[in-house]
Structures are given as structure tokens and as C-alpha cells.
Motif scaffolding. Structure first.
Motif, short mmCIF file in Angstrom:
data_model
loop_
_atom_site.label_atom_id
_atom_site.label_comp_id
_atom_site.label_asym_id
_atom_site.label_seq_id
_atom_site.Cartn_x
_atom_site.Cartn_y
_atom_site.Cartn_z
N ARG A 111 0.83 -1.22 0.00
CA ARG A 111 0.00 0.00 0.00
C ARG A 111 0.86 1.26 0.00
O ARG A 111 0.56 2.23 -0.70
N ALA A 112 1.92 1.24 0.81
CA ALA A 112 2.81 2.41 0.88
C ALA A 112 3.46 2.67 -0.47
O ALA A 112 3.62 3.83 -0.88
N TRP A 113 3.86 1.61 -1.18
CA TRP A 113 4.43 1.78 -2.51
C TRP A 113 3.41 2.42 -3.45
O TRP A 113 3.70 3.41 -4.12
N TYR A 114 2.19 1.86 -3.49
CA TYR A 114 1.18 2.36 -4.42
C TYR A 114 0.84 3.82 -4.14
O TYR A 114 0.61 4.60 -5.06
N ASP A 115 0.83 4.20 -2.88
CA ASP A 115 0.49 5.57 -2.50
C ASP A 115 1.70 6.51 -2.47
O ASP A 115 1.54 7.70 -2.21
N SER A 116 2.89 5.99 -2.73
CA SER A 116 4.10 6.82 -2.63
C SER A 116 4.12 7.90 -3.70
O SER A 116 3.65 7.70 -4.83
N PRO A 117 4.67 9.06 -3.37
CA PRO A 117 4.81 10.12 -4.37
C PRO A 117 5.60 9.66 -5.61
O PRO A 117 5.28 10.04 -6.73
N ALA A 118 6.61 8.83 -5.40
CA ALA A 118 7.42 8.36 -6.54
C ALA A 118 6.59 7.53 -7.51
O ALA A 118 6.70 7.70 -8.73
#
Length: 120
Positions: free
Chosen positions: A66-73
């Protein structure tokens, strides 16, 4: 528990934006220990139909996925793919190394019996 980002992609086009997305995606995965497990080879369909291709990315856990999908990058490159390839993306928790499908069956059977109906 491992988690996965699973994409079913259809109508793939080799647009320059998609190539840029491919050049940049690994850098978005690295901080979350994400790694490609499957990346779009033709699948051998043995039951049903499967239009398109699939991508499977593994993460150490669902929070990381989830953190990856929501990351600014990742958000910065998402449109490079999504504007040119139709598809669905799921984030899903995997099963542990001691997963027992028979145990899942027993739980479903008990749930049906508690509801007063036979498992069908």
C-alpha cells in the motif's frame, strides 16, 4: 506475510510513456523491497480465457504494498502506464509458508453449519 500487487493488463501499447514507466518503476519499488515475480509473458491458458497479460510484484507485507502504491514516486509515474494500457490492479495479502487449504475448507464448512445450511 507476503503481499502482492497483481495487474491484469489489456490492450497493451508500446507508447513512449510506457517505456519511460518501465525505465522508472524499479526505483519506486526499491524502498519498499518490491520485486517483480511475473512481468507480462504470454500465459498458457489451460482453463477459461485470459485476454491480456499479467504482472505480479511481491512485497514483504500488505502495508508495504500500500505504501508503494500511495508513494509520491509511484504516483508520479502511474499515468505513464494507466493512460495507455487498460487494466486492473489489486493489492492482496498472500499466504504463509504453513498455509493449509484443508484448514480453510474446515472453516468454511463450520461457518455454513453455524448458519444452518450445508456447505455446497
Amino acid at each position: 506475510m507476503p503481499a502482492y500487487g497483481f495487474a491484469h493488463l489489456r490492450g497493451r501499447r508500446n507508447h513512449s510513456d510506457v517505456i519511460e514507466y518501465l525505465d522508472r518503476i524499479q526505483a519506486t519499488l526499491d524502498p519498499f523491497d518490491g520485486r517483480f515475480v511475473i512481468h507480462g509473458p504470454p500465459a498458457e491458458v489451460v482453463e477459461g480465457t485470459w485476454p491480456g497479460s499479467m504482472v505480479l510484484i511481491e512485497f514483504p507485507d500488505l502495508a508495504g504494498a500500500r505504501a508503494w502504491y500511495d508513494s509520491p514516486a509511484y504516483r508520479a509515474i502511474l499515468r505513464l502506464r494507466a493512460d495507455h494500457i487498460e487494466g486492473d490492479l489489486l493489492l492482496i495479502e498472500g499466504v504463509g509458508p504453513n498455509y493449509d487449504p484443508a484448514e480453510r475448507g474446515r472453516a468454511l464448512r463450520a461457518e455454513a453449519e453455524q448458519a444452518g445450511r450445508p456447505a455446497t
